[in-house]
Design a protein around this motif. Structure first.
Motif, PDB file in Angstrom:
ATOM      1  N   SER A  36       0.824  -1.205   0.000  1.00 20.43           N
ATOM      2  CA  SER A  36       0.000   0.000   0.000  1.00 20.43           C
ATOM      3  C   SER A  36       0.861   1.259   0.000  1.00 20.43           C
ATOM      4  CB  SER A  36      -0.935  -0.009   1.207  1.00 20.43           C
ATOM      5  OG  SER A  36      -1.724   1.154   1.220  1.00 20.43           O
ATOM      6  N   ALA A  37       1.914   1.262   0.788  1.00 22.20           N
ATOM      7  CA  ALA A  37       2.799   2.431   0.837  1.00 22.20           C
ATOM      8  C   ALA A  37       3.486   2.651  -0.506  1.00 22.20           C
ATOM      9  CB  ALA A  37       3.843   2.251   1.940  1.00 22.20           C
ATOM     10  N   LEU A  38       3.945   1.579  -1.134  1.00 16.46           N
ATOM     11  CA  LEU A  38       4.598   1.713  -2.438  1.00 16.46           C
ATOM     12  C   LEU A  38       3.615   2.185  -3.509  1.00 16.46           C
ATOM     13  CD1 LEU A  38       6.914  -1.422  -2.401  1.00 16.46           C
ATOM     14  CD2 LEU A  38       7.572   0.981  -2.156  1.00 16.46           C
ATOM     15  N   ALA A  40       1.016   4.076  -2.958  1.00 15.98           N
ATOM     16  CA  ALA A  40       0.743   5.488  -2.693  1.00 15.98           C
ATOM     17  C   ALA A  40       1.874   6.362  -3.228  1.00 15.98           C
ATOM     18  CB  ALA A  40       0.551   5.722  -1.196  1.00 15.98           C
ATOM     19  N   VAL A  41       3.110   5.925  -3.041  1.00 17.20           N
ATOM     20  CA  VAL A  41       4.254   6.679  -3.571  1.00 17.20           C
ATOM     21  C   VAL A  41       4.190   6.716  -5.098  1.00 17.20           C
ATOM     22  CG1 VAL A  41       6.765   6.633  -3.828  1.00 17.20           C
ATOM     23  CG2 VAL A  41       5.738   6.302  -1.583  1.00 17.20           C
ATOM     24  N   ALA A  42       3.860   5.571  -5.703  1.00 21.34           N
ATOM     25  CA  ALA A  42       3.744   5.521  -7.163  1.00 21.34           C
ATOM     26  C   ALA A  42       2.610   6.420  -7.644  1.00 21.34           C
ATOM     27  CB  ALA A  42       3.515   4.088  -7.619  1.00 21.34           C
ATOM     28  N   GLY A  43       1.494   6.446  -6.924  1.00 21.35           N
ATOM     29  CA  GLY A  43       0.379   7.315  -7.293  1.00 21.35           C
ATOM     30  C   GLY A  43       0.759   8.784  -7.214  1.00 21.35           C
ATOM     31  N   GLY A  44       1.491   9.140  -6.172  1.00 22.94           N
ATOM     32  CA  GLY A  44       1.952  10.522  -6.042  1.00 22.94           C
ATOM     33  C   GLY A  44       2.935  10.900  -7.140  1.00 22.94           C
ATOM     34  N   GLY A  45       3.829   9.970  -7.472  1.00 22.33           N
ATOM     35  CA  GLY A  45       4.789  10.220  -8.555  1.00 22.33           C
ATOM     36  C   GLY A  45       4.097  10.361  -9.896  1.00 22.33           C
ATOM     37  N   ALA A  46       3.131   9.492 -10.152  1.00 26.68           N
ATOM     38  CA  ALA A  46       2.390   9.578 -11.411  1.00 26.68           C
ATOM     39  C   ALA A  46       1.601  10.877 -11.492  1.00 26.68           C
ATOM     40  CB  ALA A  46       1.457   8.373 -11.548  1.00 26.68           C
ATOM     41  N   ALA A  47       0.977  11.266 -10.392  1.00 23.48           N
ATOM     42  CA  ALA A  47       0.220  12.524 -10.384  1.00 23.48           C
ATOM     43  C   ALA A  47       1.148  13.710 -10.627  1.00 23.48           C
ATOM     44  CB  ALA A  47      -0.511  12.686  -9.049  1.00 23.48           C
ATOM     45  N   LEU A  75     -13.485   5.768  -5.076  1.00 27.73           N
ATOM     46  CA  LEU A  75     -13.838   4.475  -5.670  1.00 27.73           C
ATOM     47  C   LEU A  75     -13.153   3.334  -4.934  1.00 27.73           C
ATOM     48  CD1 LEU A  75     -13.837   5.037  -9.530  1.00 27.73           C
ATOM     49  CD2 LEU A  75     -15.738   4.278  -8.119  1.00 27.73           C
ATOM     50  N   GLY A  76     -11.899   3.544  -4.574  1.00 32.94           N
ATOM     51  CA  GLY A  76     -11.169   2.507  -3.846  1.00 32.94           C
ATOM     52  C   GLY A  76     -11.733   2.273  -2.462  1.00 32.94           C
ATOM     53  N   LEU A  77     -12.064   3.344  -1.764  1.00 31.56           N
ATOM     54  CA  LEU A  77     -12.602   3.199  -0.416  1.00 31.56           C
ATOM     55  C   LEU A  77     -14.009   2.614  -0.418  1.00 31.56           C
ATOM     56  CD1 LEU A  77     -11.337   6.487   1.268  1.00 31.56           C
ATOM     57  CD2 LEU A  77     -10.446   4.178   1.564  1.00 31.56           C
ATOM     58  N   ALA A  78     -14.745   2.852  -1.503  1.00 31.31           N
ATOM     59  CA  ALA A  78     -16.103   2.322  -1.603  1.00 31.31           C
ATOM     60  C   ALA A  78     -16.104   0.844  -1.978  1.00 31.31           C
ATOM     61  CB  ALA A  78     -16.896   3.114  -2.634  1.00 31.31           C
ATOM     62  N   GLU A  79     -14.949   0.321  -2.331  1.00 27.17           N
ATOM     63  CA  GLU A  79     -14.811  -1.076  -2.749  1.00 27.17           C
ATOM     64  C   GLU A  79     -15.771  -1.392  -3.886  1.00 27.17           C
ATOM     65  OE1 GLU A  79     -15.018  -3.693   0.607  1.00 27.17           O
ATOM     66  OE2 GLU A  79     -13.350  -2.702   1.602  1.00 27.17           O
ATOM     67  N   ALA A  80     -15.837  -0.485  -4.857  1.00 24.08           N
ATOM     68  CA  ALA A  80     -16.736  -0.646  -5.990  1.00 24.08           C
ATOM     69  C   ALA A  80     -16.151  -1.562  -7.060  1.00 24.08           C
ATOM     70  CB  ALA A  80     -17.044   0.718  -6.599  1.00 24.08           C
ATOM     71  N   LEU A  81     -14.840  -1.755  -7.039  1.00 21.58           N
ATOM     72  CA  LEU A  81     -14.170  -2.545  -8.064  1.00 21.58           C
ATOM     73  C   LEU A  81     -13.305  -3.620  -7.420  1.00 21.58           C
ATOM     74  CD1 LEU A  81     -12.911   0.495 -10.154  1.00 21.58           C
ATOM     75  CD2 LEU A  81     -14.852  -0.954 -10.699  1.00 21.58           C
ATOM     76  N   PRO A  82     -13.027  -4.689  -8.147  1.00 18.29           N
ATOM     77  CA  PRO A  82     -12.080  -5.675  -7.609  1.00 18.29           C
ATOM     78  C   PRO A  82     -10.694  -5.038  -7.460  1.00 18.29           C
ATOM     79  CG  PRO A  82     -13.251  -6.560  -9.524  1.00 18.29           C
ATOM     80  CD  PRO A  82     -13.606  -5.112  -9.421  1.00 18.29           C
ATOM     81  N   GLY A  83     -10.012  -5.351  -6.388  1.00 12.16           N
ATOM     82  CA  GLY A  83      -8.695  -4.773  -6.137  1.00 12.16           C
ATOM     83  C   GLY A  83      -8.763  -3.313  -5.741  1.00 12.16           C
ATOM     84  N   SER A  84      -9.871  -2.922  -5.148  1.00 12.61           N
ATOM     85  CA  SER A  84     -10.084  -1.511  -4.845  1.00 12.61           C
ATOM     86  C   SER A  84      -9.105  -0.964  -3.810  1.00 12.61           C
ATOM     87  CB  SER A  84     -11.515  -1.288  -4.382  1.00 12.61           C
ATOM     88  OG  SER A  84     -11.773  -2.038  -3.225  1.00 12.61           O
ATOM     89  N   ALA A  88      -7.396   2.664  -4.044  1.00 11.66           N
ATOM     90  CA  ALA A  88      -7.451   3.637  -2.946  1.00 11.66           C
ATOM     91  C   ALA A  88      -6.053   4.123  -2.584  1.00 11.66           C
ATOM     92  CB  ALA A  88      -8.126   3.016  -1.728  1.00 11.66           C
ATOM     93  N   ALA A  89      -5.077   3.222  -2.564  1.00 11.07           N
ATOM     94  CA  ALA A  89      -3.707   3.621  -2.224  1.00 11.07           C
ATOM     95  C   ALA A  89      -3.128   4.545  -3.287  1.00 11.07           C
ATOM     96  CB  ALA A  89      -2.826   2.390  -2.059  1.00 11.07           C
ATOM     97  N   ILE A  90      -3.377   4.231  -4.552  1.00 12.17           N
ATOM     98  CA  ILE A  90      -2.880   5.074  -5.636  1.00 12.17           C
ATOM     99  C   ILE A  90      -3.566   6.441  -5.594  1.00 12.17           C
ATOM    100  CG2 ILE A  90      -2.851   5.318  -8.156  1.00 12.17           C
ATOM    101  CD1 ILE A  90      -2.474   2.217  -8.218  1.00 12.17           C
ATOM    102  N   GLY A  91      -4.874   6.452  -5.398  1.00  6.04           N
ATOM    103  CA  GLY A  91      -5.605   7.716  -5.284  1.00  6.04           C
ATOM    104  C   GLY A  91      -5.141   8.531  -4.095  1.00  6.04           C
TER     105      GLY A  91
END
Length: 111
Positions: A36-38, A40-47, A75-84, A88-91
């Motif tokens: 999850s931490a990795l 999140a870092v990747a999501g921040g880098g991509a953003a 969407l991730g926190l709502a668990e609307a998709l598989p692997g949410s 959520a971590a990327i978002g």
């Protein structure tokens, strides 16, 4: 009826099995936190990359990075998709980048 020695051995074996299960559960939880931490870092880098490469893109006249990152987080926190949990971590990482970027810009205005 089992002898006392056999009962002690089985009790020790039961405790050893419980200890092993506990250790495995802790290892799985630790691995999940690391992933999850990795993410999140990747999501921040991509953003940050998208924000810089596209020159602060707009969506409906508003900054796109916090909108897209926030949508991914919700969407991730709502668990609307598989692997949410991964979404959520990327978002979360992207949203953290957006908030930090906005705070930096506000700080530059006052400096």
């Amino acid at each position: 009826m089992a002898s006392p020695a056999i009962e002690r051995i089985t009790e020790r074996a039961d405790r050893a099995i419980a200890t092993l299960r506990n250790a495995r559960a802790k290892a799985r939880a630790s691995e999940a936190r690391m992933v999850s931490a990795l993410e999140a870092v990747a999501g921040g880098g991509a953003a940050g990359f998208v924000d810089g490469y596209l020159g602060e893109p707009k969506l409906f006249g508003l900054p796109a990075v916090p909108i897209v990152s926030g949508a991914a987080l919700v969407l991730g926190l709502a668990e609307a998709l598989p692997g949410s949990e991964h979404l959520a971590a990327i978002g979360n990482g992207g949203f953290a980048y957006a908030v930090g970027s906005a705070a930096f810009k506000k700080g530059q205005e006052y400096a």
